[in-house]
Design an enzyme around this catalytic site. Structure first.
Site, PDB file in Angstrom:
ATOM      1  N   LYS A   1      44.020  46.687  52.059  1.00 24.44           N
ATOM      2  CA  LYS A   1      42.578  46.890  52.185  1.00 24.44           C
ATOM      3  C   LYS A   1      42.072  46.544  53.597  1.00 24.44           C
ATOM      4  O   LYS A   1      42.789  45.909  54.393  1.00 24.44           O
ATOM      5  CB  LYS A   1      41.856  46.054  51.129  1.00 24.44           C
TER       6      LYS A   1
ATOM      7  N   TYR B   1      37.868  54.704  42.617  1.00 26.50           N
ATOM      8  CA  TYR B   1      37.556  53.575  41.737  1.00 26.50           C
ATOM      9  C   TYR B   1      36.611  53.968  40.595  1.00 26.50           C
ATOM     10  O   TYR B   1      35.912  53.107  40.057  1.00 26.50           O
ATOM     11  CB  TYR B   1      36.940  52.432  42.540  1.00 26.50           C
TER      12      TYR B   1
ATOM     13  N   PHE C   1      30.143  45.067  40.381  1.00 27.04           N
ATOM     14  CA  PHE C   1      30.697  44.972  41.734  1.00 27.04           C
ATOM     15  C   PHE C   1      31.016  46.337  42.360  1.00 27.04           C
ATOM     16  O   PHE C   1      31.494  46.419  43.490  1.00 27.04           O
ATOM     17  CB  PHE C   1      31.960  44.091  41.737  1.00 27.04           C
TER      18      PHE C   1
ATOM     19  N   ARG D   1      52.799  44.033  41.433  1.00 26.33           N
ATOM     20  CA  ARG D   1      51.674  43.187  40.985  1.00 26.33           C
ATOM     21  C   ARG D   1      52.036  41.699  41.062  1.00 26.33           C
ATOM     22  O   ARG D   1      51.197  40.861  41.353  1.00 26.33           O
ATOM     23  CB  ARG D   1      51.224  43.609  39.591  1.00 26.33           C
TER      24      ARG D   1
ATOM     25  N   THR E   1      43.932  38.992  40.923  1.00 25.36           N
ATOM     26  CA  THR E   1      42.852  39.708  41.620  1.00 25.36           C
ATOM     27  C   THR E   1      41.995  38.753  42.448  1.00 25.36           C
ATOM     28  O   THR E   1      41.609  39.062  43.573  1.00 25.36           O
ATOM     29  CB  THR E   1      41.952  40.436  40.583  1.00 25.36           C
TER      30      THR E   1
ATOM     31  N   ARG F   1      47.847  37.911  47.941  1.00 28.65           N
ATOM     32  CA  ARG F   1      46.420  37.567  47.897  1.00 28.65           C
ATOM     33  C   ARG F   1      46.189  36.092  48.201  1.00 28.65           C
ATOM     34  O   ARG F   1      45.217  35.741  48.868  1.00 28.65           O
ATOM     35  CB  ARG F   1      45.822  37.970  46.550  1.00 28.65           C
TER      36      ARG F   1
ATOM     37  N   ASN G   1      40.057  41.219  48.789  1.00 25.22           N
ATOM     38  CA  ASN G   1      41.283  40.622  48.257  1.00 25.22           C
ATOM     39  C   ASN G   1      42.567  41.265  48.767  1.00 25.22           C
ATOM     40  O   ASN G   1      43.585  41.277  48.092  1.00 25.22           O
ATOM     41  CB  ASN G   1      41.247  40.572  46.717  1.00 25.22           C
TER      42      ASN G   1
ATOM     43  N   HIS H   1      45.483  46.381  46.921  1.00 26.59           N
ATOM     44  CA  HIS H   1      45.348  46.988  45.594  1.00 26.59           C
ATOM     45  C   HIS H   1      46.715  47.512  45.170  1.00 26.59           C
ATOM     46  O   HIS H   1      47.482  47.990  46.004  1.00 26.59           O
ATOM     47  CB  HIS H   1      44.350  48.166  45.648  1.00 26.59           C
TER      48      HIS H   1
ATOM     49  N   GLU I   1      46.957  57.678  40.805  1.00 26.63           N
ATOM     50  CA  GLU I   1      46.617  57.137  42.132  1.00 26.63           C
ATOM     51  C   GLU I   1      47.519  57.714  43.233  1.00 26.63           C
ATOM     52  O   GLU I   1      47.056  57.960  44.348  1.00 26.63           O
ATOM     53  CB  GLU I   1      46.698  55.608  42.098  1.00 26.63           C
TER      54      GLU I   1
HETATM   55  P1  CMP Z   1      41.484  46.047  42.904  1.00 26.54           P
HETATM   56  O1  CMP Z   1      42.815  45.666  42.402  1.00 26.54           O
HETATM   57  O2  CMP Z   1      41.431  46.921  44.114  1.00 26.54           O
HETATM   58  O3  CMP Z   1      40.654  46.748  41.732  1.00 26.54           O
HETATM   59  C1  CMP Z   1      39.249  46.752  41.686  1.00 26.54           C
HETATM   60  C2  CMP Z   1      38.638  45.787  42.670  1.00 26.54           C
HETATM   61  O4  CMP Z   1      37.310  45.358  42.388  1.00 26.54           O
HETATM   62  C3  CMP Z   1      39.432  44.491  42.664  1.00 26.54           C
HETATM   63  O5  CMP Z   1      40.687  44.687  43.246  1.00 26.54           O
HETATM   64  C4  CMP Z   1      38.497  43.553  43.400  1.00 26.54           C
HETATM   65  O6  CMP Z   1      38.646  43.608  44.792  1.00 26.54           O
HETATM   66  C5  CMP Z   1      37.118  44.120  43.068  1.00 26.54           C
HETATM   67  N1  CMP Z   1      36.355  43.183  42.239  1.00 26.54           N
HETATM   68  C6  CMP Z   1      35.207  42.558  42.608  1.00 26.54           C
HETATM   69  N2  CMP Z   1      34.754  41.766  41.624  1.00 26.54           N
HETATM   70  C7  CMP Z   1      35.631  41.875  40.603  1.00 26.54           C
HETATM   71  C8  CMP Z   1      35.711  41.286  39.287  1.00 26.54           C
HETATM   72  N3  CMP Z   1      34.813  40.421  38.838  1.00 26.54           N
HETATM   73  N4  CMP Z   1      36.770  41.629  38.518  1.00 26.54           N
HETATM   74  C9  CMP Z   1      37.690  42.516  38.936  1.00 26.54           C
HETATM   75  N5  CMP Z   1      37.655  43.116  40.171  1.00 26.54           N
HETATM   76  C10 CMP Z   1      36.650  42.781  40.995  1.00 26.54           C
END
Ligand code: CMP
Length: 149
Positions: free
Chosen positions: A11, A51, A59, A87, A93, A104, A114, A117, A128
């Site tokens: 990211k 997304y 968010f 993962r 996350t 992370r 974070n 992805h 994807e």
């Molecule tokens: P990612 O794995 O890219 O998938 C969705 C993204 O939403 C996640 O990483 C986070 O960066 C973002 N995000 C922000 N707030 C939240 C939340 N409360 N729960 C999950 N994802 C979140």
């Protein structure tokens, strides 16, 4: 064991930190092959589409804005258990909850920024990968042969 493919996105925060190489080393040390890669500047429309699953989450707008704020590095990883292995390497996350030594935990500052992805299942990986690399085969032969999809 079936060879899988999964999608990974480094990211904007991690690209800005100049840690693409360090993250790639982690993939390679875990025996995940980078079989396709491109640096992309996502538009807000691209990020929204990617997304879409999260469109009703509070968010969502911040996520889209963040993903379109600077370049991202997108890659397809291939290897045994690629989806779950990737993962594990990424960690939770929320970086505050991520295990020590994960990407992370080491490179991210918040759940919004974070660092990385990764696809959460083989099915999601197929969608994807096709989003960013429509020209490559989504499934390896062994995955198709195993009847997992
Ligand atoms: P990612 O794995 O890219 O998938 C969705 C993204 O939403 C996640 O990483 C986070 O960066 C973002 N995000 C922000 N707030 C939240 C939340 N409360 N729960 C999950 N994802 C979140």
């Amino acid at each position: 064991m079936a060879i899988e493919r999964t999608l990974s996105i480094i990211k904007p925060d991690a690209v800005k930190k100049n840690v693409i190489g360090q993250i790639y080393s982690r993939f390679e040390n875990a025996r995940l092959k980078i079989i396709a890669a491109r640096m992309v500047c996502l538009s807000c429309a691209d990020a929204e589409k990617f997304y879409l699953l999260h469109k009703d989450q509070p968010f969502f707008r911040d996520l889209v804005k963040f993903m379109a704020s600077d370049p991202v590095m997108v890659q397809v990883l291939e290897g045994e258990r690629a989806v779950s292995k990737n993962r594990e390497l990424m960690g939770a996350t929320d970086p505050k909850k991520a295990e020590k030594g994960t990407i992370r935990a080491d490179f991210a500052v918040s759940i919004d920024c974070n660092a990385i992805h990764g696809s959460d299942s083989l099915k999601t990986a197929a969608v994807e990968i096709a989003f960013f690399f429509p020209q490559i085969d989504v499934y390896s032969q062994s995955v198709v042969a195993s009847g997992n999809i």
